[in-house]
Design a protein around this motif. Sequence first.
Motif, PDB file in Angstrom:
ATOM      1  N   UNK A   1      19.916  49.838  37.659  1.00 33.03           N
ATOM      2  CA  UNK A   1      19.501  48.918  38.710  1.00 33.03           C
ATOM      3  C   UNK A   1      20.673  48.677  39.651  1.00 33.03           C
ATOM      4  N   UNK A   2      20.367  48.469  40.914  1.00 33.03           N
ATOM      5  CA  UNK A   2      21.350  48.008  41.885  1.00 33.03           C
ATOM      6  C   UNK A   2      20.904  46.628  42.339  1.00 33.03           C
ATOM      7  N   UNK A   3      21.797  45.646  42.203  1.00 32.20           N
ATOM      8  CA  UNK A   3      21.481  44.267  42.546  1.00 32.20           C
ATOM      9  C   UNK A   3      22.323  43.824  43.740  1.00 32.20           C
ATOM     10  N   UNK A   4      21.664  43.352  44.778  1.00 28.15           N
ATOM     11  CA  UNK A   4      22.370  42.781  45.921  1.00 28.15           C
ATOM     12  C   UNK A   4      22.594  41.305  45.638  1.00 28.15           C
ATOM     13  N   UNK A   5      23.829  40.857  45.783  1.00 34.49           N
ATOM     14  CA  UNK A   5      24.175  39.460  45.534  1.00 34.49           C
ATOM     15  C   UNK A   5      23.763  38.633  46.755  1.00 34.49           C
ATOM     16  N   UNK A   6      22.789  37.743  46.576  1.00 29.21           N
ATOM     17  CA  UNK A   6      22.306  36.901  47.670  1.00 29.21           C
ATOM     18  C   UNK A   6      22.998  35.547  47.710  1.00 29.21           C
ATOM     19  N   UNK A   7      23.199  34.945  46.539  1.00 29.81           N
ATOM     20  CA  UNK A   7      23.811  33.615  46.456  1.00 29.81           C
ATOM     21  C   UNK A   7      24.701  33.560  45.231  1.00 29.81           C
ATOM     22  N   UNK A   8      25.760  32.781  45.358  1.00 29.33           N
ATOM     23  CA  UNK A   8      26.673  32.591  44.237  1.00 29.33           C
ATOM     24  C   UNK A   8      27.391  31.268  44.462  1.00 29.33           C
TER      25      UNK A   8
ATOM     26  N   UNK B   1      32.840  41.765  37.384  1.00 27.93           N
ATOM     27  CA  UNK B   1      32.458  43.054  36.803  1.00 27.93           C
ATOM     28  C   UNK B   1      32.750  43.059  35.303  1.00 27.93           C
ATOM     29  N   UNK B   2      33.928  42.586  34.896  1.00 25.60           N
ATOM     30  CA  UNK B   2      34.256  42.544  33.468  1.00 25.60           C
ATOM     31  C   UNK B   2      33.293  41.645  32.699  1.00 25.60           C
TER      32      UNK B   2
ATOM     33  N   UNK C   1      30.451  45.404  43.871  1.00 21.35           N
ATOM     34  CA  UNK C   1      31.006  44.173  44.432  1.00 21.35           C
ATOM     35  C   UNK C   1      30.136  42.986  44.071  1.00 21.35           C
ATOM     36  N   UNK C   2      30.754  41.957  43.499  1.00 23.90           N
ATOM     37  CA  UNK C   2      30.023  40.732  43.143  1.00 23.90           C
ATOM     38  C   UNK C   2      30.111  39.671  44.243  1.00 23.90           C
ATOM     39  N   UNK C   3      30.695  40.020  45.381  1.00 21.85           N
ATOM     40  CA  UNK C   3      30.749  39.102  46.522  1.00 21.85           C
ATOM     41  C   UNK C   3      29.354  38.953  47.129  1.00 21.85           C
ATOM     42  N   UNK C   4      29.095  37.835  47.800  1.00 22.35           N
ATOM     43  CA  UNK C   4      27.819  37.641  48.483  1.00 22.35           C
ATOM     44  C   UNK C   4      27.642  38.779  49.490  1.00 22.35           C
ATOM     45  N   UNK C   5      26.482  39.425  49.431  1.00 23.47           N
ATOM     46  CA  UNK C   5      26.198  40.589  50.260  1.00 23.47           C
ATOM     47  C   UNK C   5      26.580  41.900  49.598  1.00 23.47           C
ATOM     48  N   UNK C   6      27.353  41.833  48.525  1.00 20.77           N
ATOM     49  CA  UNK C   6      27.760  43.029  47.796  1.00 20.77           C
ATOM     50  C   UNK C   6      26.638  43.537  46.903  1.00 20.77           C
TER      51      UNK C   6
END
Length: 146
Positions: A54-61, A24-25, A38-43
């Motif tokens: 915008x809202x972004x869903x984290x798919x891969x990291x 986030x920072x 949340x920057x976790x996968x699925x977050x």
Amino acid sequence: MADILHRIGVTASPDAVYDALTTIDGLAGWWTEETEGSTDIGGVVQFRFIPGGFDMKVLESQRADHVLWEVADGPEEWIGTRVRFDLKREDDFTIVLFKHEGWEKQAEFMHHCSTKWAIYLMSLKRLVETGKGEPSPNDVMISNWH
């Protein structure tokens, strides 16, 4: 389908770039100061700008390799598109290959977004190289769409 593509080289490690893309920072340091979630996968990460967000869903990291988001909420043209950052090392540079993929059609708003992505990617470059980016609301305003 149409895509926005950019390439930048930064004099920082892939790990430093990855951290700027996955915390986030870090995200608040180059894209928009109003970042949470949340920057976790699925977050889901919420990014707020003038006049919206915008809202972004984290798919891969994948550590120091790539990050992939899907747009869950925002302007109609963005919903369902994906934002990808691929990282690789070349000599003394970390190369960031950026792709905002899956636009239904090329339109004037896509031109605007391409320019804004370039501005924000330069902000990412400044953040990882100097410790200080130029996130919204301190970015360059290019039109009434901001």
